[in-house]
Design an enzyme around this catalytic site. Sequence first.
Site, PDB file in Angstrom:
ATOM      1  N   LYS A 170       5.284   9.514  -5.271  1.00  0.00           N
ATOM      2  CA  LYS A 170       4.176  10.704  -4.742  1.00  0.00           C
ATOM      3  C   LYS A 170       4.578  11.521  -3.802  1.00  0.00           C
ATOM      4  O   LYS A 170       4.296  12.927  -3.400  1.00  0.00           O
ATOM      5  CB  LYS A 170       2.943   9.837  -4.407  1.00  0.00           C
ATOM      6  CG  LYS A 170       1.841  11.252  -3.854  1.00  0.00           C
ATOM      7  CD  LYS A 170       0.285  10.388  -3.803  1.00  0.00           C
ATOM      8  CE  LYS A 170      -0.360  11.671  -3.961  1.00  0.00           C
ATOM      9  NZ  LYS A 170      -1.894  11.029  -2.835  1.00  0.00           N
ATOM     10  N   GLU A 176      12.482   2.343   0.231  1.00  0.00           N
ATOM     11  CA  GLU A 176      12.462   2.019  -0.535  1.00  0.00           C
ATOM     12  C   GLU A 176      13.742   2.425  -1.710  1.00  0.00           C
ATOM     13  O   GLU A 176      14.446   2.848  -2.782  1.00  0.00           O
ATOM     14  CB  GLU A 176      11.830   1.281  -1.384  1.00  0.00           C
ATOM     15  CG  GLU A 176      11.644  -0.335  -0.800  1.00  0.00           C
ATOM     16  CD  GLU A 176      10.245   0.176   0.834  1.00  0.00           C
ATOM     17  OE1 GLU A 176      10.012   1.849   0.423  1.00  0.00           O
ATOM     18  OE2 GLU A 176       9.713  -1.047   0.434  1.00  0.00           O
ATOM     19  N   GLY A 231      -5.376   8.992  -3.510  1.00  0.00           N
ATOM     20  CA  GLY A 231      -5.138   6.446  -4.021  1.00  0.00           C
ATOM     21  C   GLY A 231      -3.549   6.970  -3.963  1.00  0.00           C
ATOM     22  O   GLY A 231      -3.021   7.833  -4.384  1.00  0.00           O
ATOM     23  N   ARG A 232      -3.542   5.494  -4.183  1.00  0.00           N
ATOM     24  CA  ARG A 232      -1.451   6.152  -4.744  1.00  0.00           C
ATOM     25  C   ARG A 232      -1.762   5.212  -6.002  1.00  0.00           C
ATOM     26  O   ARG A 232      -0.596   4.721  -6.851  1.00  0.00           O
ATOM     27  CB  ARG A 232      -0.683   4.862  -3.979  1.00  0.00           C
ATOM     28  CG  ARG A 232      -0.833   5.941  -2.643  1.00  0.00           C
ATOM     29  CD  ARG A 232       0.383   7.514  -2.791  1.00  0.00           C
ATOM     30  NE  ARG A 232      -0.131   7.824  -1.257  1.00  0.00           N
ATOM     31  CZ  ARG A 232       0.828   7.996  -0.793  1.00  0.00           C
ATOM     32  NH1 ARG A 232       1.637   7.176  -0.871  1.00  0.00           N
ATOM     33  NH2 ARG A 232       0.616   8.677   0.560  1.00  0.00           N
ATOM     34  N   GLU A 317      -5.581  -2.342  -1.093  1.00  0.00           N
ATOM     35  CA  GLU A 317      -5.079  -1.136  -1.244  1.00  0.00           C
ATOM     36  C   GLU A 317      -6.121  -0.181  -0.949  1.00  0.00           C
ATOM     37  O   GLU A 317      -6.099   0.091   0.061  1.00  0.00           O
ATOM     38  CB  GLU A 317      -3.166  -0.424  -1.406  1.00  0.00           C
ATOM     39  CG  GLU A 317      -3.291   0.503  -0.847  1.00  0.00           C
ATOM     40  CD  GLU A 317      -1.229   0.964  -0.824  1.00  0.00           C
ATOM     41  OE1 GLU A 317      -1.228   0.242  -0.107  1.00  0.00           O
ATOM     42  OE2 GLU A 317      -1.332   1.489  -1.860  1.00  0.00           O
ATOM     43  N   HIS A 347      -3.551 -24.419 -15.454  1.00  0.00           N
ATOM     44  CA  HIS A 347      -2.359 -25.434 -15.156  1.00  0.00           C
ATOM     45  C   HIS A 347      -1.277 -25.595 -13.714  1.00  0.00           C
ATOM     46  O   HIS A 347      -0.457 -26.014 -13.630  1.00  0.00           O
ATOM     47  CB  HIS A 347      -0.940 -25.630 -16.509  1.00  0.00           C
ATOM     48  CG  HIS A 347      -1.174 -26.348 -17.563  1.00  0.00           C
ATOM     49  ND1 HIS A 347      -2.074 -27.170 -17.748  1.00  0.00           N
ATOM     50  CD2 HIS A 347      -2.181 -25.308 -18.682  1.00  0.00           C
ATOM     51  CE1 HIS A 347      -2.663 -26.967 -19.380  1.00  0.00           C
ATOM     52  NE2 HIS A 347      -2.417 -26.051 -19.687  1.00  0.00           N
ATOM     53  N   LYS A 459       5.903   0.087   8.704  1.00  0.00           N
ATOM     54  CA  LYS A 459       6.809   0.895   8.090  1.00  0.00           C
ATOM     55  C   LYS A 459       7.533   1.629   9.524  1.00  0.00           C
ATOM     56  O   LYS A 459       8.548   1.394   9.925  1.00  0.00           O
ATOM     57  CB  LYS A 459       6.497   2.079   7.263  1.00  0.00           C
ATOM     58  CG  LYS A 459       6.291   1.756   6.151  1.00  0.00           C
ATOM     59  CD  LYS A 459       5.968   2.778   5.790  1.00  0.00           C
ATOM     60  CE  LYS A 459       5.395   2.576   4.631  1.00  0.00           C
ATOM     61  NZ  LYS A 459       4.755   3.448   3.622  1.00  0.00           N
TER      62      LYS A 459
HETATM   63  O1  F6P Z   1       2.527   0.567  -0.338  1.00  0.00           O
HETATM   64  C1  F6P Z   1       2.478   2.110   1.122  1.00  0.00           C
HETATM   65  C2  F6P Z   1       2.425   3.786  -0.309  1.00  0.00           C
HETATM   66  O2  F6P Z   1       2.579   4.588  -0.347  1.00  0.00           O
HETATM   67  C3  F6P Z   1       1.740   2.722  -1.687  1.00  0.00           C
HETATM   68  O3  F6P Z   1      -0.184   3.669  -1.490  1.00  0.00           O
HETATM   69  C4  F6P Z   1       2.481   3.633  -2.478  1.00  0.00           C
HETATM   70  O4  F6P Z   1       1.986   3.271  -4.063  1.00  0.00           O
HETATM   71  C5  F6P Z   1       3.621   3.332  -2.322  1.00  0.00           C
HETATM   72  O5  F6P Z   1       4.064   3.069  -1.361  1.00  0.00           O
HETATM   73  C6  F6P Z   1       4.857   4.205  -2.826  1.00  0.00           C
HETATM   74  O6  F6P Z   1       4.753   5.273  -2.441  1.00  0.00           O
HETATM   75  P1  F6P Z   1       4.804   7.104  -3.048  1.00  0.00           P
HETATM   76  O7  F6P Z   1       4.533   6.889  -4.272  1.00  0.00           O
HETATM   77  O8  F6P Z   1       4.433   8.060  -2.144  1.00  0.00           O
HETATM   78  O9  F6P Z   1       6.567   6.453  -3.368  1.00  0.00           O
END
Ligand code: F6P
Length: 495
Positions: A170, A176, A231-232, A317, A347, A459
């Site tokens: 987003k 990452e 939200g994500r 979250e 189990h 972060k």
């Molecule tokens: O962990 C934080 C976060 O912002 C989440 O809310 C989101 O789903 C994820 O990192 C990845 O964010 P992006 O879609 O902006 O890469």
Amino acid sequence: MQTAKNLPSSAHVAVDMVLDTAYQNISGPQWKELFSFARKSHIPEFIEDLFSGKHVNLSEDRPALHSALRNLSKTPVILDGQDVMPSVTKVWQRIDALCNQWVGVTDVIHIGIGGSDFGPRLAIEALAHVPDIDSRGMRMHFLANIDTAELARILAKALPHSTRVIIVSKSFTTLETTMNAKAIVAWLKKSGLTQSQINKALFAVTANVSGAKAFGVEEDHIFPFWDWVGGRYSVWSAVGLPIALQYGFKTFEEFLAGAHAMDLHFRNAPLEENLPVIMALALLHQQEKDGIKSYAAIPYADALDWFPKWLQQLDMESNGKSVGKDGKPAKHSSPVVFGSAGSNAQHSYFQLFHQGSEVIPIDFIAVRKPMSDLPEAVAHHRILLSNCLAQAQALAHGKDASNPNDVYPGNRPSNLLLLPELNAFYLGALLALYENRAATLGALWNINSFDQPGVEYGKVLAKPIEKALGSGSNHVEANDSIDAVTAARINLLNS
Ligand code: F6P
């Protein structure tokens, strides 16, 4: 629409899904009180605000219009004087067109993390079993972790000349994701692809189109989504592209249709029949009554093993916050959510459900139809369902015994959620049910479910730590951003 026969009086149906709350042990008058609390908390108004694009995400001053992304009926959704549906429809058309273009593709690498990963990963896994699904047979790889073990696993399998890459973010700033994307581009280069072949292979899904362009993704390979997806946790936008690519656009549409049907139910059904609201109120009741701190979601469907992980992000979250919308301490917030597929889970940690000192409410999720067409399917499925029903009964009633070790205290609440079958439509309905439940819980707790400021601090701190690790020095001293404990750990790692 099917109607459920022999429906227990404690059950409700929406989108052919049955929710039975009998084992919640909530009396008629208690339910009345809960619904009246929901009205006092303005839940009907909140639902309307959510669907009509009001800025329910107060901290970021934005709406949270996940519902528009699955609004297959295309009824206008007006945001700041403009209908958003034409832009949403345009993206659907581009997804459809892309499905027809990707011929001869052997591997798709979907790079994204958190909300940009869980939904599509869950859907790809959950639908793989559907007997007559129109699978295109591509290897769909999900690359989320910065740990190169995942990258190495994928690179060992993927064929670079017939690979397509989708970078999903987003923000397009997630470390990452951008690092993994760079590593994949480097691998393509090393494998002998020319720049124009790399450009052809690279796609992006993002709300930050200029960020994707700056990374090197061509404009017509970028699928936008918008800031108003608060939200994500959205899989409904082009984030769900892998579903369409692997199982065809029709399956993707069915997935959206199930979610849309659940949205219509959530928006229009009276509170007393409203599945997301009932589930939210049952959880609130258990918080008030037993002070529960965790709950479990146990899908009796192996294909839904990823569901609890998806749900963890959605619930924790969105609602893992201790401050309310008014800036004051919130009375309740999200319990810890966990779970995994039954009967395996029985189990593992079910011992604690039955005899542990804590009450942990459970959502038992069962599917009426067997989930394969193997000769053993009917017999095995009967055992799966009987296990699911038996666990709920044992937890509800408990058992007396003279030996304290053999006593089951009982009174352990659970829901039964019964899906007619596991296909794209009901998977969509299931995810929308839980999304709407999370939003309702946030509203009941007076929490803003649509931001996640709590993930930022770690972060920020990681940056100076990474620098110190990179220095190779084992004489790092504590400073403003690195405390003594962490400095000692850095020195250990650099020794
Ligand atoms: O962990 C934080 C976060 O912002 C989440 O809310 C989101 O789903 C994820 O990192 C990845 O964010 P992006 O879609 O902006 O890469």
